[in-house]
Scaffold this active site. Structure first.
Site, mmCIF file in Angstrom:
data_model
loop_
_atom_site.group_PDB
_atom_site.id
_atom_site.type_symbol
_atom_site.label_atom_id
_atom_site.label_comp_id
_atom_site.label_asym_id
_atom_site.label_seq_id
_atom_site.Cartn_x
_atom_site.Cartn_y
_atom_site.Cartn_z
ATOM 1 C CG HIS A 15 56.196 -22.128 31.932
ATOM 2 N ND1 HIS A 15 57.434 -22.474 32.411
ATOM 3 C CD2 HIS A 15 55.481 -21.726 33.006
ATOM 4 C CE1 HIS A 15 57.472 -22.307 33.728
ATOM 5 N NE2 HIS A 15 56.291 -21.852 34.114
ATOM 6 C CG ASP A 57 54.004 -19.802 41.860
ATOM 7 O OD1 ASP A 57 53.318 -18.910 41.340
ATOM 8 O OD2 ASP A 57 54.411 -20.808 41.249
ATOM 9 C CG HIS A 58 55.441 -16.513 39.735
ATOM 10 N ND1 HIS A 58 54.205 -15.965 39.483
ATOM 11 C CD2 HIS A 58 55.437 -17.745 39.172
ATOM 12 C CE1 HIS A 58 53.491 -16.816 38.778
ATOM 13 N NE2 HIS A 58 54.207 -17.905 38.583
ATOM 14 C CE1 TYR A 75 58.484 -20.722 42.945
ATOM 15 C CE2 TYR A 75 59.959 -20.870 41.056
ATOM 16 C CZ TYR A 75 58.709 -20.616 41.587
ATOM 17 O OH TYR A 75 57.671 -20.253 40.757
ATOM 18 C CE1 TYR A 116 59.751 -8.997 58.130
ATOM 19 C CE2 TYR A 116 59.321 -6.937 57.015
ATOM 20 C CZ TYR A 116 60.211 -7.860 57.527
ATOM 21 O OH TYR A 116 61.565 -7.649 57.424
#
Length: 571
Positions: free
Chosen positions: A261, A295-296, A362, A494
Site C-alpha cells: 500500500h 485475499d487477492h 471483495y 472450485y
C-alpha cells in the site's frame, strides 16, 4: 464590405489565438478524464504548471487523503525504522553520517563506490541517455520516446525548470533526490530526499495525472466504498487509516500490508529503481508482487489461466518495448496481460487502473451485490466487453461476464446463509467465551460482529472460531472464487474458492447444531430444577404436607437404608 471585414477579423483572431496557444503548452491529455479536470476546477486548456500545481495541492491536502501525515489514527501508532521508505514525505530524514556537499558529477562518482548497483542501473536507463532518445528514427521500436521527451521538456519549461529552447541534458541523482535540472550542489545532510510520486510527476505529468484520476473515476453510487477507493492513488491512506493497523502492537506485522500500500507515495512499486525500465513494467510479474495471496489471488488465477499460460510460453518472443496499445495489433504480444486488460479503457491506455471496476475484488462488501445490476455497473460492464473484443466476440465476452457474475452470486448466497447463523449467535451472546473471555481489541478499534480486525488480531476468545471462519470465508475464499472466475482459471474457483467456502459453511452449521442441542439440554435441566423447589425430604412449611419431591426422597432414603442392612447381613 462589412461582411468581408468581419470575416478577415475573425480569421485574424483565430490565427492570433492559434499563435498564442502554440506559444503556451497545454496540459490537455486525452487519457486524463474530464472528471479530474472538473474535480481540480481547471480547464483542459490549463498549462502543465497549472495542472501540476492543482494536482499537488490536492495530493498534499490531509482532508483529501493527502500524504505527509500519519493519518487520523496517528496518535495510536509509532513508525518503525523502515517507515521512512514506506512514507518518505512523513518520515524520511537525510542521513547525517555523510557530510558532503556534492554536485551532480560528485554524486555519481561517490555512489559508484558506495552503491555501485544503483549507478550501474542508472547508467543503463533512459534517464542517463537522453541524447540516444533524440537520435531515434521511426524504424526504432522506442521511437515514441522522442515525442515523449519533447513533451516532458515542454512541461519543465511551463514550470520554469527549463529555459526557452533549453534541452534536458540528463536525469541524474541530483535531479530526483534534490531538484530537477539544477546546477546547485546538494547538502547531503539537509537537501537529500527520496523520490516520491510528486517528484516523478514533475516530468511525467501525464502519467501522474492519470494515476491521480483514479480518485475521480471510482465514485460509488451508494457509497459502498469511500470515494476514490479502492485505488492506487489512495492506497496508503486506506492502509494506515484502518483501526487495527493503528492499534496492533505488532508493528512489523501491521506494516506487512504497507509494503504493497505505497503506490500513493511512490512510483517504484511498478517502475523499479534506478533504471525505471518501461519494458519491465509492462510484464505481469510486476503486478504479482502485490496482487497475489489469499485475499487477492489475481496473479495465481491469471498465471494458471489460458491467457497466463500462453504468456509464459511465448513471453521470450514478445517485444515489450512497443507501447501496450500497439503491442497486440502489431503481434508483439499474443495474449492479454494484467497491464493490457486493466490499463485499457475505450481504446486508450492510461495509468488509471480502476475505470472498469465493478466488484472491487471483495464481493462481500455491503451493497456491492445489489450494485452489479445498476446502470453504473452496466456501463463498466460494457467497457470490459469492449476490452475483451480485442480478441473475442462480443457474445463470448458478455456470456463470460454473466458467467462470472452468477458464479459470484452463488458464492455470496452460501456466505449470506452462514453469515446469518453466526450473526444470530453473536446477538444472543452464544459465541465461545463471549460472556466470559472476550477482551476488547486495541484502540482505536472497537469490538463487534464480523470486524476487519478479527483476521489480524486475537486475544482469548476474541474472535471466536466461528467469527474467524466466517471472515475467512468472505475475505479469502469468496474472493478466491470470484477472482478465479474473473481471470478464467477454473481450478481455484472450485478448490480454494467454492470448496473452502463449503468447508467453512459445514463447520459453522455443524457447530450451530451442537450449540442448539446444548441449549435445548440446558433448558430441560433448568426446567427440571425449577420444579424441584424443596429438598428431597422437606415438608411444605405452609401446608405441612410432604411434596412429591419429599416422597421421592423418602423412598430413595428407605431404599438406601434397606440396601445397607442387606449388605451387613450378607457379611
Amino acid at each position: 464590405s462589412p461582411a468581408v471585414m468581419v470575416k478577415h477579423l475573425v480569421k485574424y483572431v483565430l490565427v492570433a489565438g492559434g499563435v498564442m496557444l502554440a506559444g503556451q503548452a497545454q496540459a490537455n491529455f486525452p487519457t486524463v478524464p474530464k472528471e479530474t479536470y472538473e474535480a481540480l476546477k481547471i480547464d483542459r486548456s490549463a498549462s502543465p504548471k497549472e495542472l501540476y500545481e492543482a494536482l499537488i495541492k490536492r495530493y498534499m491536502d490531509p482532508n483529501q487523503g493527502g500524504v505527509g501525515s500519519k493519518g487520523k489514527y496517528g496518535e495510536y501508532w509509532q513508525p518503525v525504522s523502515f517507515s521512512k521508505y514506506f512514507d518518505p514525505h512523513t518520515f524520511y530524514k537525510p542521513p547525517q553520517a555523510v557530510k558532503e556537499v556534492a554536485s551532480r558529477e560528485q554524486c555519481v562518482k561517490c555512489h559508484t563506490d558506495e552503491s555501485p548497483g544503483w549507478v550501474a542501473a542508472w547508467k543503463k536507463s533512459t534517464h542517463a541517455n537522453l541524447d540516444k532518445i533524440r537520435k531515434l528514427t521511426p524504424k526504432d521500436d522506442t521511437f515514441y520516446k522522442k515525442a515523449k521527451l519533447e513533451a516532458i521538456e515542454e512541461n519543465l519549461r511551463s514550470m520554469g525548470k527549463l529555459g526557452k529552447g533549453e534541452k534536458l541534458k540528463e536525469v541524474g541523482c541530483i535531479d530526483c533526490h534534490f531538484d530537477i535540472n539544477t546546477t546547485k550542489k546538494a547538502d547531503h545532510r539537509k537537501d537529500i530526499k527520496l523520490a516520491t510520486a510528486d517528484t516523478c510527476g514533475v516530468c511525467h505529468l501525464q502519467e501522474f495525472a492519470e494515476r491521480e484520476s483514479e480518485r475521480d473515476t471510482i465514485t460509488w453510487p451508494k457509497d459502498q466504498w469511500p470515494k476514490g477507493r479502492p485505488s492506487h492513488a489512495l492506497d496508503y491512506k486506506a492502509n494506515v487509516e484502518v483501526e487495527v493497523y493503528a492499534g496492533m502492537p505488532q508493528r512489523e506485522i501491521a506494516d506487512g500490508c504497507t509494503g504493497c500500500h505505497v503506490n500513493q507515495n511512490k512510483c517504484d512499486t511498478c517502475h523499479a529503481r534506478h533504471d525505471f525500465n518501461v519494458a519491465e513494467s509492462r510484464k505481469p510479474e510486476v503486478c504479482a508482487q502485490c496482487h497475489s495471496g489469499a485475499d487477492h489471488n489475481n496473479w495465481e488465477a491469471y498465471s494458471l489461466s489460458k491467457h497466463g499460460l500462453k504468456y509464459q510460453r511465448d513471453k521470450d518472443k514478445w517485444n515489450f518495448n512497443i507501447p501496450i496499445k500497439e503491442a497486440m495489433a502489431k503481434g508483439a504480444e499474443t495474449a492479454p496481460t494484467c497491464q493490457y486488460c486493466h490499463m485499457e479503457y475505450q481504446g486508450k491506455i492510461a495509468h488509471n487502473i480502476v475505470r472498469k471496476v465493478r466488484w472491487a475484488n471483495y464481493p462481500f462488501v455491503p451493497g456491492i451485490r445489489e450494485n452489479i445490476k445498476t446502470d453504473w455497473a452496466e456501463k463498466r460492464n460494457d467497457a470490459w466487453v469492449k476490452t475483451c473484443t480485442n480478441c473475442h466476440s462480443e457474445t463470448y465476452a458478455r456470456a463470460w461476464m454473466e458467467f462470472m457474475d452468477n458464479g459470484t452470486f452463488s458464492g455470496l448466497d452460501k456466505y449470506d446463509e452462514a453469515h446469518h447463523v453466526v450473526e444470530e449467535q453473536y446477538k444472543n451472546g452464544l459465541l465461545t467465551g463471549q460472556k466470559t473471555n472476550r477482551p476488547a481489541p486495541p484502540a482505536p478499534e472497537t469490538d463487534g460482529f464480523e470486524k476487519f480486525f478479527q483476521i489480524y488480531w486475537s486475544k482469548g476468545n476474541n474472535p471466536a472460531a466461528n467469527e474467524l471462519r466466517l471472515f475467512e470465508m468472505a475475505e479469502d475464499h469468496l474472493v478466491q472464487l470470484h477472482v478465479s472466475l474473473a481471470h478464467q482459471y477454473w481450478g481455484y474457483t472450485y478448490t480454494v474458492g467454492w470448496a473452502a467456502m463449503n468447508r467453512a459453511y459445514v463447520e459453522i452449521m455443524d457447530d450451530d447444531t451442537r450449540l442448539k442441542e446444548k441449549l435445548d439440554l440446558q433448558a430441560r435441566v433448568a426446567k427440571l430444577e425449577s420444579s424441584m423447589k424443596s429438598s428431597l425430604l422437606d415438608l411444605d412449611s405452609e401446608t405441612g404436607k410432604i411434596s412429591l419431591g419429599g416422597i421421592g426422597g423418602g423412598m430413595m432414603l428407605a431404599g438406601t437404608l434397606a440396601l445397607a442392612g442387606w449388605r451387613r447381613n450378607k457379611k
